[in-house]
Design an enzyme around this catalytic site. Structure first.
Site, PDB file in Angstrom:
ATOM      1  N   GLY A  97     -60.280 188.214 -31.992  1.00 13.22           N
ATOM      2  CA  GLY A  97     -61.663 188.105 -31.523  1.00 13.22           C
ATOM      3  C   GLY A  97     -62.019 186.687 -31.125  1.00 13.22           C
ATOM      4  N   GLY A  98     -63.092 186.161 -31.727  1.00 15.27           N
ATOM      5  CA  GLY A  98     -63.588 184.832 -31.367  1.00 15.27           C
ATOM      6  C   GLY A  98     -64.854 184.936 -30.539  1.00 15.27           C
ATOM      7  CD  GLU A 140     -67.799 184.321 -33.445  1.00 16.81           C
ATOM      8  OE1 GLU A 140     -68.589 183.772 -32.664  1.00 16.81           O
ATOM      9  OE2 GLU A 140     -66.911 183.703 -34.020  1.00 16.81           O
ATOM     10  CE1 TYR A 141     -71.172 185.936 -35.791  1.00 18.10           C
ATOM     11  CE2 TYR A 141     -72.587 185.778 -33.868  1.00 18.10           C
ATOM     12  CZ  TYR A 141     -71.816 185.173 -34.842  1.00 18.10           C
ATOM     13  OH  TYR A 141     -71.682 183.825 -34.858  1.00 18.10           O
ATOM     14  CE1 TYR A 207     -68.188 177.228 -37.449  1.00 16.03           C
ATOM     15  CE2 TYR A 207     -67.365 176.550 -39.581  1.00 16.03           C
ATOM     16  CZ  TYR A 207     -67.254 177.329 -38.461  1.00 16.03           C
ATOM     17  OH  TYR A 207     -66.217 178.219 -38.348  1.00 16.03           O
ATOM     18  CD1 TRP A 354     -64.085 175.402 -35.186  1.00 15.71           C
ATOM     19  CD2 TRP A 354     -62.801 177.197 -35.557  1.00 15.71           C
ATOM     20  NE1 TRP A 354     -63.684 175.885 -33.975  1.00 15.71           N
ATOM     21  CE2 TRP A 354     -62.898 176.977 -34.172  1.00 15.71           C
ATOM     22  CE3 TRP A 354     -62.025 178.264 -36.031  1.00 15.71           C
ATOM     23  CZ2 TRP A 354     -62.259 177.805 -33.241  1.00 15.71           C
ATOM     24  CZ3 TRP A 354     -61.398 179.077 -35.099  1.00 15.71           C
ATOM     25  CH2 TRP A 354     -61.523 178.853 -33.716  1.00 15.71           C
TER      26      TRP A 354
END
Ligand code: NAG
Length: 463
Positions: A97-98, A140-141, A207, A354
């Site tokens: 994903g990402g 996401e998501y 973050y 990350w």
């Protein structure tokens, strides 16, 4: 047997973890190999002893099956996983994903039982084929319509992993998910207590709280909010709030990994105000290596600030800096160490980073040694530095400080000379033990407070 059972929880825990109670989960990003010059991150830059888990980002999906994204991923997968030869406790996962991936393929895949089964079967085959120990889902998501289907996917995946492990005698593959910090997104897409049963851990992306889209400067990953009367504060946009929120929603603390960013968000200053909440004219320019508008890697930030100014943002426990009209909210060794201490005091399960490639991985830029930020986590979380080559994969890489006899298990020098492969008590120091690999001696410390116990060949509480 009864004797052993008395301390079962501790014994099991110490045997499995041999090193630290905490996870240090580090993302490897394949595209960092295309950065120029000293910013290029190669698989040779991986340190086998730095993290407890490495996650390869990213894989994709085709016809509801997991697949590689880049042609050279397949070669890299193999090399990535062979790093486990140098650390027998290291686990590797593949992330699918990402943020670029979108939601459409995930939604279609979870929508029917048949599609989920096709996906799960492909995952087992693909991951085992390349030597990964688990899957990380970076969807996401999920939205309202996917909420329960995502839980079903996790439940069915773990059941299939368990069945596969039983059938093959291998250890069960792991399942984790990268999950958001935003309260509304969490509420919409996640059945938290149920996921808490099935996932091995949650990688919480604590973050990007304040990005370059904002009209004022702000921190990327503050631990706490600004004081209450500050008009730029949002009480929900900080690590403390997010982590407690996941916990209160029903995720077990020990499964929650706190996200740490090795990069910062930049802003263009438009006035003489250089503080938090200063007016911003938009994102700062791209870094020379990472080449993305509005973000800089830590090694680019430390380079910029050598001739700039950095300030400690005490209430939020993170630094910020500026040079000319470029302002950056970021993390340094101190904020990583402070947050890691907060993590241990609050009994979270570990840290997620990350990314590996945005720390000063070579040490060439910031002159603080290789991986100054992730190294600070490694130290604070008590990750064992005695990282031992795998017994099951041949040949183990022998560190240059240990002379190998090259003659199997009967040669070698030092403690392990002539001894069979295995774990032995250190007769001189109860808090340490020896691991012998083909006659080569490796000395390892037990986790703090524990002592080596020969009857289980593991570290345990002193009686
Ligand atoms: C941290 O979060 C908890 C739970 O939301 C809250 O009660 C506490 O006041 C927060 N601490 C700080 C310093 O903001």
């Amino acid at each position: 047997m009864a004797k052993l059972l008395l301390g079962t929880a501790v014994v099991l825990f110490a045997c499995l973890e041999l090193g630290s109670a905490f996870r240090l989960v580090c993302y490897f990003t394949s595209w960092a190999q295309y950065r120029p010059g000293a910013g290029k991150y190669k698989l040779d830059d991986l340190d086998p002893c730095l993290c407890t888990h490495l996650i390869y980002a990213f894989a994709g999906m085709k016809d509801n099956q997991i697949t590689n994204l880049d042609a050279n991923d397949l070669t890299l997968y193999h090399k990535f996983n062979s790093i486990k030869n140098k650390n027998e406790n290291l686990k590797t996962l593949l992330s699918i994903g990402g943020w670029n991936f979108g939601t459409q393929k995930f939604s279609a895949m979870v929508s029917t039982s048949e599609n989920r089964q096709i996906f799960i079967n492909s995952v087992i085959k693909f991951l085992r084929g390349y030597g990964f120990d688990g899957l990380d889902i970076d969807w996401e998501y999920p939205g309202t319509q996917d909420k329960h289907l995502f839980t079903m996917l996790a439940q069915e995946m773990v059941a299939a992993f368990e069945a596969e492990a039983k059938g093959t005698g291998k250890s069960r593959m792991l399942l984790s998910a990268a999950v958001p910090a935003g309260m509304a997104i969490i509420e919409m897409g996640y059945e938290v207590p149920q996921l808490g049963q099935y996932l091995d851990f949650f990688n919480v992306m604590t973050y990007d709280y304040h990005g370059s889209g904002s009209i004022v400067t702000g921190e990327n990953s503050p631990l706490f909010p600004l004081p209450n009367n500050n008009r730029y504060t949002n009480i929900h946009f900080n690590v403390n709030f997010t982590m407690n929120y996941w916990r209160i929603q029903g995720a077990p603390s020990e499964k929650l990994n706190i996200g740490f960013a090795t990069y910062g968000h930049t802003f263009k200053l438009t006035s003489s105000d250089t503080g938090i909440g200063a007016p911003s004219g938009g994102p700062g320019p791209p870094g020379p290596y990472t080449r993305a508008t509005g973000t800089l890697a830590y090694y680019e930030i430390c380079t910029m600030l050598k001739t700039g100014t950095s300030e400690w943002d005490a209430p939020q426990m993170v630094p910020y800096g500026y040079k000319g009209d470029v302002w950056v909210g970021y993390d340094n060794e101190r904020s990583f160490a402070d947050k890691a201490e907060w993590l241990t005091k609050n009994n979270f399960g570990g840290a997620m980073v990350w990314t590996l490639a945005m720390d000063d991985f070579s040490g060439a830029f910031c002159k603080q040694g290789p991986y100054p930020l992730i190294g600070a986590l490694h130290t604070k979380l008590g990750i064992s530095t005695g990282c031992v080559p795998s017994k099951t994969t041949l040949p183990p890489a022998v560190p240059p400080t240990h002379a190998s006899s090259g003659g199997g298990s009967s040669g070698g020098s030092g403690f392990c000379a002539g001894k069979a492969n295995g774990i032995y008590a250190d007769p001189k120091d109860k808090s340490k033990f020896y691991q012998c690999v083909d006659g080569v001696t490796y000395q390892k410390p037990c986790p703090a407070g524990l002592v080596f116990n020969s009857s289980c060949a593991c570290c345990n509480w002193p009686h």
